[in-house]
Design a protein around this motif. Structure first.
Motif, PDB file in Angstrom:
ATOM      1  N   LEU A 111     -14.628 -15.140 -12.507  1.00 12.36           N
ATOM      2  CA  LEU A 111     -13.572 -14.231 -12.071  1.00 12.36           C
ATOM      3  C   LEU A 111     -13.836 -13.734 -10.661  1.00 12.36           C
ATOM      4  O   LEU A 111     -14.984 -13.422 -10.329  1.00 12.36           O
ATOM      5  CB  LEU A 111     -13.510 -12.999 -12.990  1.00 12.36           C
ATOM      6  CG  LEU A 111     -13.576 -13.206 -14.497  1.00 12.36           C
ATOM      7  CD1 LEU A 111     -13.581 -11.853 -15.207  1.00 12.36           C
ATOM      8  CD2 LEU A 111     -12.412 -14.049 -14.963  1.00 12.36           C
TER       9      LEU A 111
ATOM     10  N   GLN B 246     -15.880  -9.564  -4.991  1.00 10.07           N
ATOM     11  CA  GLN B 246     -16.935  -9.781  -5.982  1.00 10.07           C
ATOM     12  C   GLN B 246     -16.593 -10.976  -6.868  1.00 10.07           C
ATOM     13  O   GLN B 246     -15.423 -11.260  -7.127  1.00 10.07           O
ATOM     14  CB  GLN B 246     -17.091  -8.539  -6.870  1.00 10.07           C
ATOM     15  CG  GLN B 246     -17.440  -7.274  -6.103  1.00 10.07           C
ATOM     16  CD  GLN B 246     -17.836  -6.137  -7.003  1.00 10.07           C
ATOM     17  OE1 GLN B 246     -18.465  -6.334  -8.029  1.00 10.07           O
ATOM     18  NE2 GLN B 246     -17.477  -4.918  -6.613  1.00 10.07           N
TER      19      GLN B 246
ATOM     20  N   PHE C 269     -20.487  -4.131 -17.330  1.00 11.82           N
ATOM     21  CA  PHE C 269     -19.567  -4.129 -18.467  1.00 11.82           C
ATOM     22  C   PHE C 269     -20.326  -4.162 -19.780  1.00 11.82           C
ATOM     23  O   PHE C 269     -21.396  -4.779 -19.886  1.00 11.82           O
ATOM     24  CB  PHE C 269     -18.652  -5.360 -18.423  1.00 11.82           C
ATOM     25  CG  PHE C 269     -17.550  -5.254 -17.406  1.00 11.82           C
ATOM     26  CD1 PHE C 269     -17.787  -5.543 -16.066  1.00 11.82           C
ATOM     27  CD2 PHE C 269     -16.266  -4.871 -17.779  1.00 11.82           C
ATOM     28  CE1 PHE C 269     -16.776  -5.448 -15.120  1.00 11.82           C
ATOM     29  CE2 PHE C 269     -15.250  -4.778 -16.852  1.00 11.82           C
ATOM     30  CZ  PHE C 269     -15.513  -5.060 -15.517  1.00 11.82           C
TER      31      PHE C 269
ATOM     32  N   PRO D  54     -17.465  -9.253 -18.512  1.00 14.91           N
ATOM     33  CA  PRO D  54     -17.842  -9.881 -17.239  1.00 14.91           C
ATOM     34  C   PRO D  54     -19.224  -9.429 -16.784  1.00 14.91           C
ATOM     35  O   PRO D  54     -19.611  -8.277 -17.001  1.00 14.91           O
ATOM     36  CB  PRO D  54     -16.753  -9.398 -16.276  1.00 14.91           C
ATOM     37  CG  PRO D  54     -15.595  -9.022 -17.147  1.00 14.91           C
ATOM     38  CD  PRO D  54     -16.206  -8.500 -18.406  1.00 14.91           C
TER      39      PRO D  54
ATOM     40  N   LYS E 189      -5.902 -12.225 -18.475  1.00 14.51           N
ATOM     41  CA  LYS E 189      -6.942 -11.732 -17.577  1.00 14.51           C
ATOM     42  C   LYS E 189      -7.438 -10.352 -17.978  1.00 14.51           C
ATOM     43  O   LYS E 189      -6.805  -9.654 -18.776  1.00 14.51           O
ATOM     44  CB  LYS E 189      -6.434 -11.719 -16.135  1.00 14.51           C
ATOM     45  CG  LYS E 189      -5.306 -10.739 -15.875  1.00 14.51           C
ATOM     46  CD  LYS E 189      -4.903 -10.822 -14.419  1.00 14.51           C
ATOM     47  CE  LYS E 189      -3.817  -9.814 -14.109  1.00 14.51           C
ATOM     48  NZ  LYS E 189      -3.415  -9.878 -12.692  1.00 14.51           N
TER      49      LYS E 189
ATOM     50  N   GLN F 113     -17.801 -14.662 -16.959  1.00  8.26           N
ATOM     51  CA  GLN F 113     -17.449 -14.187 -18.289  1.00  8.26           C
ATOM     52  C   GLN F 113     -17.626 -15.305 -19.307  1.00  8.26           C
ATOM     53  O   GLN F 113     -17.020 -16.372 -19.180  1.00  8.26           O
ATOM     54  CB  GLN F 113     -16.016 -13.649 -18.344  1.00  8.26           C
ATOM     55  CG  GLN F 113     -15.700 -12.980 -19.681  1.00  8.26           C
ATOM     56  CD  GLN F 113     -14.314 -12.399 -19.767  1.00  8.26           C
ATOM     57  OE1 GLN F 113     -13.394 -12.848 -19.088  1.00  8.26           O
ATOM     58  NE2 GLN F 113     -14.151 -11.374 -20.597  1.00  8.26           N
TER      59      GLN F 113
ATOM     60  N   PHE G 203      -8.965  -8.105 -11.342  1.00  4.48           N
ATOM     61  CA  PHE G 203      -9.508  -9.449 -11.467  1.00  4.48           C
ATOM     62  C   PHE G 203      -8.419 -10.508 -11.398  1.00  4.48           C
ATOM     63  O   PHE G 203      -7.288 -10.281 -11.851  1.00  4.48           O
ATOM     64  CB  PHE G 203     -10.232  -9.601 -12.809  1.00  4.48           C
ATOM     65  CG  PHE G 203     -11.529  -8.852 -12.893  1.00  4.48           C
ATOM     66  CD1 PHE G 203     -11.585  -7.610 -13.500  1.00  4.48           C
ATOM     67  CD2 PHE G 203     -12.695  -9.390 -12.379  1.00  4.48           C
ATOM     68  CE1 PHE G 203     -12.775  -6.912 -13.584  1.00  4.48           C
ATOM     69  CE2 PHE G 203     -13.895  -8.709 -12.460  1.00  4.48           C
ATOM     70  CZ  PHE G 203     -13.931  -7.460 -13.063  1.00  4.48           C
ATOM     71  N   GLY G 204      -8.804 -11.674 -10.899  1.00  2.50           N
ATOM     72  CA  GLY G 204      -7.974 -12.839 -11.093  1.00  2.50           C
ATOM     73  C   GLY G 204      -8.088 -13.305 -12.532  1.00  2.50           C
ATOM     74  O   GLY G 204      -8.905 -12.797 -13.304  1.00  2.50           O
ATOM     75  N   ALA G 205      -7.253 -14.276 -12.876  1.00  6.20           N
ATOM     76  CA  ALA G 205      -7.246 -14.774 -14.256  1.00  6.20           C
ATOM     77  C   ALA G 205      -8.499 -15.584 -14.574  1.00  6.20           C
ATOM     78  O   ALA G 205      -8.814 -15.818 -15.741  1.00  6.20           O
ATOM     79  CB  ALA G 205      -6.002 -15.614 -14.496  1.00  6.20           C
TER      80      ALA G 205
ATOM     81  N   TYR H  13     -17.618 -12.554 -10.740  1.00  6.53           N
ATOM     82  CA  TYR H  13     -18.206 -12.270 -12.035  1.00  6.53           C
ATOM     83  C   TYR H  13     -18.137 -13.513 -12.898  1.00  6.53           C
ATOM     84  O   TYR H  13     -17.266 -14.365 -12.733  1.00  6.53           O
ATOM     85  CB  TYR H  13     -17.445 -11.144 -12.749  1.00  6.53           C
ATOM     86  CG  TYR H  13     -17.710  -9.768 -12.179  1.00  6.53           C
ATOM     87  CD1 TYR H  13     -17.171  -9.391 -10.961  1.00  6.53           C
ATOM     88  CD2 TYR H  13     -18.507  -8.853 -12.865  1.00  6.53           C
ATOM     89  CE1 TYR H  13     -17.417  -8.137 -10.424  1.00  6.53           C
ATOM     90  CE2 TYR H  13     -18.763  -7.588 -12.347  1.00  6.53           C
ATOM     91  CZ  TYR H  13     -18.216  -7.243 -11.121  1.00  6.53           C
ATOM     92  OH  TYR H  13     -18.458  -5.997 -10.594  1.00  6.53           O
TER      93      TYR H  13
ATOM     94  N   PHE I  89     -21.666  -9.352 -13.315  1.00  9.65           N
ATOM     95  CA  PHE I  89     -21.662  -9.452 -11.855  1.00  9.65           C
ATOM     96  C   PHE I  89     -22.557 -10.585 -11.390  1.00  9.65           C
ATOM     97  O   PHE I  89     -23.688 -10.764 -11.876  1.00  9.65           O
ATOM     98  CB  PHE I  89     -22.146  -8.132 -11.253  1.00  9.65           C
ATOM     99  CG  PHE I  89     -22.363  -8.191  -9.770  1.00  9.65           C
ATOM    100  CD1 PHE I  89     -23.628  -8.364  -9.251  1.00  9.65           C
ATOM    101  CD2 PHE I  89     -21.298  -8.082  -8.898  1.00  9.65           C
ATOM    102  CE1 PHE I  89     -23.840  -8.422  -7.878  1.00  9.65           C
ATOM    103  CE2 PHE I  89     -21.486  -8.135  -7.527  1.00  9.65           C
ATOM    104  CZ  PHE I  89     -22.762  -8.297  -7.026  1.00  9.65           C
TER     105      PHE I  89
END
Lengths: 114, 115
Positions: free
Chosen positions: B89, B34, A105, B44, A42, B38, B105-107, B36, B46
């Motif tokens: 995410l 939030q 990002f 990531p 992660k 990726q 963040f989560g995985a 996101y 938004f």
């Protein structure tokens, strides 16, 4: 749309060497961050930076790491004496202000330590 | 300790169907959450933010719900398209202990939309 830019996109270094990863946050943003993502894992928070000082750091961000905003535009992450386990994608992010919650990002720097 | 759990298995879905992703969190009291997107090798991006006093938020084909009692958020992609294939995410945030806006963040859940 404004972007966070990171250079280089790829960095290969030998174990024990120092690397500097560079970021140009969006120009009117006030909060800056570094994250990293080890392959298959992660996105992890490293450090936040506001008003020219570190505001928060994770347990990953030990004495090996440092950040700097040397001028009004660049934001750098220095990793001293790199280790194999530092190999990861490093992301810079920025945020406009306290009431603007979303992070922007960059595309990341892929660091490979050999 | 704080945990963010997202479905670890990839979600394979046919084009046109609705994808539903789950984000559960423990030991957080987020003021907002939030989501996101990726893409591989990218940072990531938004998508949506939902606040604790909002039950539901929509943006085009995306819908997010937030249940602070269940400590859960659901993320829906309706009329999914192959271009929606990515990892999504979630990040509960805005805790009173967190003044600096960092996100944890989560995985992530990988979504694969097939034509």
């Amino acid at each position: 749309e404004p972007e966070v830019t990171q250079t280089p996109s790829h960095q290969v270094t030998q174990m024990g060497q120092e690397v500097i990863l560079r970021c140009v946050p969006i120009s009117n943003h006030l909060y800056f961050y570094w994250y990293r993502q080890i392959l298959g894992q992660k996105v992890e928070f490293l450090v936040s930076f506001y008003n020219n000082e570190i505001s928060e750091k994770s347990e990953i961000f030990d004495d090996q790491f440092s950040v700097e905003r040397p001028d009004g535009s660049n934001f750098t992450l220095k990793i001293r004496s790199t280790k194999l386990e530092d190999s990861a994608m490093y992301f810079c992010a920025s945020r406009l202000g306290a009431t603007n919650e979303k992070l922007f990002f960059g595309s990341g720097t892929q660091l490979s330590v050999l | 300790s704080q945990k963010i759990e997202q479905n670890s298995e990839a979600l394979n879905i046919q084009e046109g169907k609705t994808a539903t992703l789950t984000c559960n969190y423990t030991n957080y009291s987020p003021a907002y959450l939030q989501w996101y997107r990726q893409d591989p090798g990218r940072g990531p991006v938004f998508l949506l933010l939902i606040r604790e006093n909002e039950k539901e938020k929509r943006k085009e084909r995306l819908k997010v719900t937030f249940d602070t009692t269940l400590k859960q958020s659901l993320f829906h992609i309706t009329a999914s398209q192959p271009a929606d294939s990515a990892t999504y995410l979630c990040a509960p945030a805005g805790m009173t202990t967190d003044s600096w806006g960092k996100l944890q963040f989560g995985a992530g859940t990988q979504v694969v939309v097939t034509p």
